[in-house]
Design a protein around this motif. Structure first.
Motif, PDB file in Angstrom:
ATOM      1  N   UNK A 110      34.898  45.672  50.406  1.00 53.82           N
ATOM      2  CA  UNK A 110      35.405  44.421  49.826  1.00 53.82           C
ATOM      3  C   UNK A 110      34.850  44.208  48.421  1.00 53.82           C
ATOM      4  N   UNK A 111      33.590  44.554  48.233  1.00 52.33           N
ATOM      5  CA  UNK A 111      32.998  44.427  46.903  1.00 52.33           C
ATOM      6  C   UNK A 111      33.663  45.406  45.930  1.00 52.33           C
ATOM      7  N   UNK A 112      33.942  46.625  46.397  1.00 54.44           N
ATOM      8  CA  UNK A 112      34.638  47.602  45.548  1.00 54.44           C
ATOM      9  C   UNK A 112      36.007  47.072  45.141  1.00 54.44           C
ATOM     10  N   UNK A 113      36.701  46.454  46.072  1.00 52.91           N
ATOM     11  CA  UNK A 113      38.021  45.886  45.773  1.00 52.91           C
ATOM     12  C   UNK A 113      37.902  44.765  44.745  1.00 52.91           C
ATOM     13  N   UNK A 114      36.876  43.953  44.894  1.00 53.91           N
ATOM     14  CA  UNK A 114      36.654  42.861  43.941  1.00 53.91           C
ATOM     15  C   UNK A 114      36.375  43.411  42.546  1.00 53.91           C
ATOM     16  N   UNK A 115      35.548  44.442  42.463  1.00 52.82           N
ATOM     17  CA  UNK A 115      35.232  45.046  41.174  1.00 52.82           C
ATOM     18  C   UNK A 115      36.471  45.704  40.559  1.00 52.82           C
ATOM     19  N   UNK A 116      37.277  46.351  41.403  1.00 58.41           N
ATOM     20  CA  UNK A 116      38.515  46.976  40.915  1.00 58.41           C
ATOM     21  C   UNK A 116      39.456  45.915  40.341  1.00 58.41           C
ATOM     22  N   UNK A 117      39.497  44.778  40.972  1.00 62.72           N
ATOM     23  CA  UNK A 117      40.337  43.679  40.482  1.00 62.72           C
ATOM     24  C   UNK A 117      39.874  43.204  39.104  1.00 62.72           C
ATOM     25  N   UNK A 118      38.569  43.136  38.919  1.00 62.96           N
ATOM     26  CA  UNK A 118      38.022  42.742  37.611  1.00 62.96           C
ATOM     27  C   UNK A 118      38.388  43.755  36.529  1.00 62.96           C
ATOM     28  N   UNK A 119      38.298  45.046  36.870  1.00 60.57           N
ATOM     29  CA  UNK A 119      38.640  46.095  35.906  1.00 60.57           C
ATOM     30  C   UNK A 119      40.131  46.036  35.585  1.00 60.57           C
ATOM     31  N   UNK A 120      40.967  45.828  36.598  1.00 62.14           N
ATOM     32  CA  UNK A 120      42.418  45.734  36.368  1.00 62.14           C
ATOM     33  C   UNK A 120      42.734  44.560  35.442  1.00 62.14           C
ATOM     34  N   UNK A 121      42.050  43.447  35.647  1.00 56.35           N
ATOM     35  CA  UNK A 121      42.269  42.278  34.785  1.00 56.35           C
ATOM     36  C   UNK A 121      41.877  42.588  33.346  1.00 56.35           C
ATOM     37  N   UNK A 122      40.794  43.315  33.162  1.00 58.56           N
ATOM     38  CA  UNK A 122      40.357  43.679  31.801  1.00 58.56           C
ATOM     39  C   UNK A 122      41.375  44.602  31.136  1.00 58.56           C
ATOM     40  N   UNK A 123      41.923  45.524  31.876  1.00 57.00           N
ATOM     41  CA  UNK A 123      42.952  46.412  31.326  1.00 57.00           C
ATOM     42  C   UNK A 123      44.129  45.574  30.831  1.00 57.00           C
ATOM     43  N   UNK A 124      44.526  44.584  31.615  1.00 54.79           N
ATOM     44  CA  UNK A 124      45.633  43.718  31.210  1.00 54.79           C
ATOM     45  C   UNK A 124      45.277  42.907  29.973  1.00 54.79           C
ATOM     46  N   UNK A 125      44.037  42.428  29.899  1.00 60.23           N
ATOM     47  CA  UNK A 125      43.587  41.693  28.716  1.00 60.23           C
ATOM     48  C   UNK A 125      43.701  42.545  27.457  1.00 60.23           C
ATOM     49  N   UNK A 126      43.514  43.853  27.625  1.00 57.82           N
ATOM     50  CA  UNK A 126      43.590  44.777  26.499  1.00 57.82           C
ATOM     51  C   UNK A 126      45.026  45.228  26.217  1.00 57.82           C
ATOM     52  N   UNK A 127      45.975  44.671  26.959  1.00 62.51           N
ATOM     53  CA  UNK A 127      47.377  45.002  26.743  1.00 62.51           C
ATOM     54  C   UNK A 127      47.871  46.204  27.514  1.00 62.51           C
ATOM     55  N   UNK A 128      47.051  46.695  28.426  1.00 60.45           N
ATOM     56  CA  UNK A 128      47.436  47.865  29.214  1.00 60.45           C
ATOM     57  C   UNK A 128      48.025  47.485  30.552  1.00 60.45           C
TER      58      UNK A 128
END
Length: 149
Positions: A43-61
């Protein structure tokens, strides 16, 4: 897509590999307590993956939503080799995956290739992964001690 977004996307595919590996660990774990601990880590890995995905979107990816071709091949090879049947074997495999691939190899591949904000995020993810390694090591030590009794 920016260089940071591309690097984060590769990193995220690796995170998905870890999440999928935990699916197998959890499915094969007979010990209810250890299964629950593995679920917490996943569950923690999933939470961290969600944070990384959000950052990618913030960068326009556009964040990947799966393992990618390389990850799928690696997962297939792992399935052919099989997963350990014993709780100790499962914990050892999870520990190796978190430590070797989740921290060391990922750090080598991404180090120095990110913008400051993305680097801070990944540093936090690595700290969480280190906590997983510590937890898995502790569980393995307790399991070994219990088996000696």
């Amino acid at each position: 897509m920016t260089d940071s977004a591309q690097q984060l996307a590769k990193f995220l595919e690796g995170q998905y590999m870890g999440i999928h590996a935990y699916d197998h660990f959890i499915q094969n774990m007979d010990d209810a307590y250890l299964k629950q601990e593995l679920q917490h880590i996943q569950q923690d890995l999933k939470s961290q993956a969600s944070r990384v995905a959000a950052r990618i979107q913030e960068l326009g990816g556009n964040p990947p939503d799966n393992l990618g071709i390389g990850g799928q091949i690696q997962e297939w090879v792992s399935e052919l080799k099989g997963f350990p049947a014993s709780p100790e074997g499962i914990l050892r495999m999870a520990l190796k995956g978190e430590d070797k691939y989740g921290i060391h190899r990922a750090h080598e591949e991404i180090h120095g290739k990110l913008d400051e904000q993305s680097a801070a995020l990944i540093d936090d993810v690595f700290k969480r992964s280190k906590a997983h390694v510590d937890k898995l090591q502790l569980l393995l030590e307790h399991l070994s001690a219990a088996e000696r009794l």
